[in-house]
Every structure is written in C-alpha cells, then in structure tokens.
Design an enzyme around this catalytic site. Structure first.
Site, PDB file in Angstrom:
ATOM      1  N   HIS A 182      16.703   2.622  34.845  1.00 37.28           N
ATOM      2  CA  HIS A 182      17.434   3.891  34.835  1.00 37.28           C
ATOM      3  C   HIS A 182      18.811   3.653  34.236  1.00 37.28           C
ATOM      4  O   HIS A 182      19.435   2.632  34.502  1.00 37.28           O
ATOM      5  CB  HIS A 182      17.574   4.405  36.276  1.00 37.28           C
ATOM      6  CG  HIS A 182      18.444   5.620  36.396  1.00 37.28           C
ATOM      7  ND1 HIS A 182      17.994   6.879  36.078  1.00 37.28           N
ATOM      8  CD2 HIS A 182      19.744   5.762  36.788  1.00 37.28           C
ATOM      9  CE1 HIS A 182      18.964   7.754  36.282  1.00 37.28           C
ATOM     10  NE2 HIS A 182      20.041   7.092  36.717  1.00 37.28           N
ATOM     11  N   GLY A 214      -1.006  23.723   4.201  1.00 38.58           N
ATOM     12  CA  GLY A 214      -1.531  22.787   5.191  1.00 38.58           C
ATOM     13  C   GLY A 214      -0.542  22.560   6.312  1.00 38.58           C
ATOM     14  O   GLY A 214       0.543  22.013   6.078  1.00 38.58           O
ATOM     15  N   GLY A 271      -0.855  20.592   8.956  1.00 36.93           N
ATOM     16  CA  GLY A 271      -1.117  19.370   9.698  1.00 36.93           C
ATOM     17  C   GLY A 271       0.140  18.525   9.781  1.00 36.93           C
ATOM     18  O   GLY A 271       1.247  18.970   9.467  1.00 36.93           O
ATOM     19  N   THR A 282      -0.765  19.610   1.361  1.00 41.08           N
ATOM     20  CA  THR A 282      -1.045  18.555   2.342  1.00 41.08           C
ATOM     21  C   THR A 282      -2.240  18.988   3.189  1.00 41.08           C
ATOM     22  O   THR A 282      -2.086  19.331   4.364  1.00 41.08           O
ATOM     23  CB  THR A 282       0.177  18.297   3.246  1.00 41.08           C
ATOM     24  OG1 THR A 282       0.543  19.531   3.891  1.00 41.08           O
ATOM     25  CG2 THR A 282       1.353  17.801   2.442  1.00 41.08           C
ATOM     26  N   VAL A 283      -3.408  18.972   2.583  1.00 48.29           N
ATOM     27  CA  VAL A 283      -4.620  19.436   3.277  1.00 48.29           C
ATOM     28  C   VAL A 283      -5.523  18.279   3.692  1.00 48.29           C
ATOM     29  O   VAL A 283      -6.689  18.487   4.040  1.00 48.29           O
ATOM     30  CB  VAL A 283      -5.399  20.433   2.397  1.00 48.29           C
ATOM     31  CG1 VAL A 283      -4.579  21.690   2.148  1.00 48.29           C
ATOM     32  CG2 VAL A 283      -5.805  19.793   1.067  1.00 48.29           C
ATOM     33  N   GLY A 307       0.793  -1.219   0.000  1.00 48.25           N
ATOM     34  CA  GLY A 307       0.000   0.000   0.000  1.00 48.25           C
ATOM     35  C   GLY A 307       0.824   1.268   0.000  1.00 48.25           C
ATOM     36  O   GLY A 307       2.053   1.262  -0.105  1.00 48.25           O
ATOM     37  N   VAL A 308       0.111   2.383   0.130  1.00 46.96           N
ATOM     38  CA  VAL A 308       0.744   3.698   0.175  1.00 46.96           C
ATOM     39  C   VAL A 308       1.738   3.764   1.329  1.00 46.96           C
ATOM     40  O   VAL A 308       2.840   4.281   1.200  1.00 46.96           O
ATOM     41  CB  VAL A 308      -0.328   4.803   0.308  1.00 46.96           C
ATOM     42  CG1 VAL A 308       0.294   6.130   0.723  1.00 46.96           C
ATOM     43  CG2 VAL A 308      -1.076   4.969  -1.014  1.00 46.96           C
TER      44      VAL A 308
END
Length: 472
Positions: free
Chosen positions: A442, A180, A182, A268-269, A41-42
């Site tokens: 730690h 955009g 985001g 990029t909206v 996929g993408v």
C-alpha cells in the site's frame, strides 16, 4: 545450385521467430533465421512498439493539458510531429538492433530475403546477393500477418491508411475516419483524437470492441465521447471519392446512407496470415482456411515442419507467438514439452487501458459456470486517487462451486501491468482466498486485485459487499 544445410531454419524474425531462433541457439541447435523485411517483425518496427510510443505521447499530452488540477501551471502544449516521429524511431531502433545482437550473440546465422519452399525441407531465398538454397531437418514457419484490405479502400492510395502508414503520419490530420471499432482502430484513433484530430469510428457490429465485457465497452464509449470521438455503430463503409481538399467517405447506417469529409481513412478491420507468399503448397501442410494447423507441440501435419504465431489458428498476439516460439525450440531440441498455457492475456491500449486474463464474466456464464464476481472501482483505490486517474474497475470472476478464479478483466490505469498477476492466478488454479490472503503493498493499484478477490467472497473492506461475509 549449392544447398547450405542447417539443423533448424526459422522463417520470419518477428516476436515468434526471433525468440525461437535465440532459444535454439542457446540449446546448441545450429540455426538460420530468414527475414524478408523487418528484424523484430511488424511488432517491433511498425506495430506494438511504435504504436505504444505514440499512444504514450498522446496520453502525456492530455495529462499536461489538465495538470492545473494538481496545481501545476504550464502553457498550452503543442505537438511537434516530426520530433515525435524521430523519438519513436529511436525507440524502435534500439530494440531492432538488440534483436540482431542477441541472434548473433547466440550463434544464430541471419539472412535477409524473400523465401519460398521448394520442398518441406528446402527453402530458396532471393536476396540482395542473388538466390540461395537452404535445407534443414526442422523448419519453423513464423511468417506473421498483415492488415486486411477491403474492396474500394486500397492501401496504395495516399488517403487510405493501414496501421503502418498511420504510425508514420508527418502531421496530425484534422479529420480522420476509422473503419473498424476493434482494438487497433480505437488505440490509434483515440491517440490522434487526443492530439487534435476530429475522429469518426465506423463499426459494423452493434458495439465497439466486439466480444469484450459490455461494462468495459460502455466505459470506453463514454471516454471516447468525452474526447469528442464520433461513433457510428451498425455502419458499413461503402466507398469514397476524392473531393476538394479531402476525401468524401460514404457509409450506410440504420438511419440511411451518410457521407463524411475527411483527410484520411484508417482501415483496421483485422489481419490476415502471410501464408500465401512462401509457396506453402510445395510442402503439403494441412491448413484451416488461411491458417496452418498445428498441435500442442507446434508441429504441423508434415514431419519436420512447425508453425507459430499469427500464421496459426488462435489469437494474433505477439506474446502468444513468443511463447509458442520458445516451446517450439524446446521441442526441436528433443525436450518433452508442449504448449499447455491455460490463458493468453490480452491488452488494449485505449484510454483507459483494458486487460483480460481467462474468462470474462459473460464468457464464463455462456460456458455454464455459476459465478461469483468481485468488482472494485479504481475510485476506491487510494493510489488511483493520488494520480487523478480513477476511471474504470477491476472485475474478478470466480467459479461459485469452488471459488477458483476463472478470469479477471481490468479497465483503468496501468491495466497492462496489473494483468500479469491475474494470468498467474489462472495458471496456478488459485482460489479467491489465495489472492485475498496475499498481502499487497500500500498504496498501489495492485491492492485492487486483492480487494476484488475478497469482494467475490463478500469480504472486501473498502467497498460495500454484495452479500454478508461468509462464515468460516
């Protein structure tokens, strides 16, 4: 035309579809997966994986520039974009090959082509070998999404970039506008700024990353300013024209119309589901706008049809799609399961990283909760100081009525790795004391999560508490 039958068909081999098909194979369901373009996929090919490869390179580039602070003296670093793109390609190639191997290894058949519904149980696929029909009692729609194109900014134009084109740039652009503010725009724009681009972000809202904790947004805004990224808020892109040696972008701001000379414009909206390309109208499936409506078992309104991932309502996140795909496979196999996740964690690979699980502080208050907040700056965590990366904080939000963890927001180094523990807290209905009494090793960044839980109770020992320690 002969119709080939399967028990299940998965339409789309992205981060929702291929895990669904693999799990179906594991459960003994004879399955076919159909993919139009990218196995994986993408996300694997032109999204999550290649973008994080480039973002990591940008971060490493910046670290090298400032290595002298640790006494490490090196020459001025330079970016070889061709070599960087080739390295990115090897990362993608290993993962996509792995997807194919896993599908085949689990007995799943694979077909590449453009699929359209003939009826709710029949798909017609056009591929290199011609047209073929496939039928199944169970069909999973996992067709994903694509970037939204805005009027006047066609992705067919060489100057206009979507996220896919931005990840394949042959050189670092000198001047870049990002429409955009985001997470996608800030991830890619921030990465290019680190390696030498003069970046301007144009956002219509009154803050970057709309919907995020305002404290997080202020910190990210300061870092962008440090990286010489210009931000225009309450601004609307109007159009652009080809000029001498670049493009002239016009945009409206509260102060009036402005123009900007750039080499590329990255849009990029948001993203929209790919539900308009597979003839869904031939199924009669119920929709909510462009999205497919599903129930908690990923069933649609049509018996035997399921939908997962970006083409359904809810967050457009790869890990959400994967979880839905695996749940859907179990449902098809006849198991009594449903998607009852309490939270879907989210990560933004800005610098510093942002990660959330559950409710952010402002969201919890908007829902009517009286909250306790434990906040630990990374500057108070020894391990962060040893890395030289101390920007940010861990904020844990608890219900004041019972001290249960409502959500965690992290902005800082390795937030993407730290958030999984926080998601588990919410799934298990942990109280702050459950986390505070769990010994964390730690020196690690994860100690900050334990300390934030204690801080919410007024019992932190590495920061001053807002209130005196409560009596037991």
């Amino acid at each position: 035309m002969e119709t080939i039958r399967y028990q299940a068909i998965v339409l789309g081999a992205g981060p929702g579809g291929y895990p669904c098909a693999i799990r179906l194979g594991q459960l003994g369901v004879k399955t076919l997966v159909i993919e139009r373009e990218y196995w994986g996929g993408v996300c694997l090919n032109v999204g999550c994986i290649p973008s994080k490869a480039l973002i990591t390179a940008g971060k490493r580039f910046e670290e090298i520039k400032h290595a002298d602070q640790m006494g490490i003296i090196v020459g001025a670093p330079a970016i070889d974009m061709a070599k960087l793109q080739a390295w990115k390609g090897t990362v993608v190639g290993k993962l996509t090959k792995g997807v194919g191997d896993l599908l085949k290894g689990n007995g799943v058949d694979m077909v590449q082509g453009e699929a359209k519904f003939v009826s709710p149980k029949v798909l017609e696929v056009t591929g290199s070998a011609g047209v073929q029909r496939y039928e199944a009692d169970h069909i999973v729609i996992a067709v994903g999404s694509r970037p939204i194109e805005i009027p006047g900014f066609s992705f067919k134009d060489g100057r206009i970039l979507d996220s896919t084109k931005a990840l394949a740039l042959p050189e670092v652009p000198k001047r870049l506008a990002v429409i955009g503010g985001g997470y996608i725009g800030l991830e890619l724009g921030g990465m290019l700024a680190k390696v030498g681009s003069q970046v301007t972000v144009i956002e219509m809202a009154d803050q970057l990353l709309p919907g995020f904790d305002p404290e997080v947004v202020r910190l990210i805004s300061r870092r962008l300013k440090k990286d010489k990224v210009t931000v225009e808020l309450k601004a609307q892109a109007l159009g652009w024209e080809e000029g001498e040696g670049g493009a002239t972008l016009r945009f409206r701001t509260p102060e009036g119309e402005k123009s900007l000379e750039v080499d590329y414009i990255l849009v990029t909206v948001g993203r929209r589901p790919n539900t308009d390309g597979c003839a869904l109208e031939n199924t009669g499936v119920a929709m909510e706008g462009r999205f497919i409506k599903t129930d908690r078992q990923l069933k649609t309104s049509v018996s035997g049809l399921y939908a997962i991932g970006d083409c359904t309502t809810g967050l457009m996140l790869a890990h959400k799609a994967t979880h839905e795909g695996e749940v859907c496979a179990e449902v098809i196999a006849g198991h009594n399961v449903s998607n009852d996740a309490k939270t879907v964690p989210a990560v933004v690979f800005t610098d510093p990283e942002i990660a959330t699980a559950g409710l952010m502080e402002h969201e919890a208050k908007a829902k009517g909760f009286e909250v306790k907040v434990g906040k630990i700056p990374f500057g108070a965590i020894g391990r962060a100081l040893t890395t030289g990366d101390t920007d940010g904080f861990i904020k844990l939000v608890a219900n004041a009525a019972n001290n249960r963890v409502l959500g965690v927001t992290i902005v800082g180094p390795h937030a993407s790795d730290l958030i999984s523990e926080c998601a588990l807290m919410i799934e298990m209905d942990c109280e702050c004391m459950d986390v505070g009494l769990t010994i964390h090793p730690h020196p690690t960044l994860g100690e900050g999560i334990m300390e934030a839980a204690k801080a919410a109770l007024g019992e932190a020992v590495h920061v001053m508490n807002a209130k005196p320690r409560a009596a037991h």
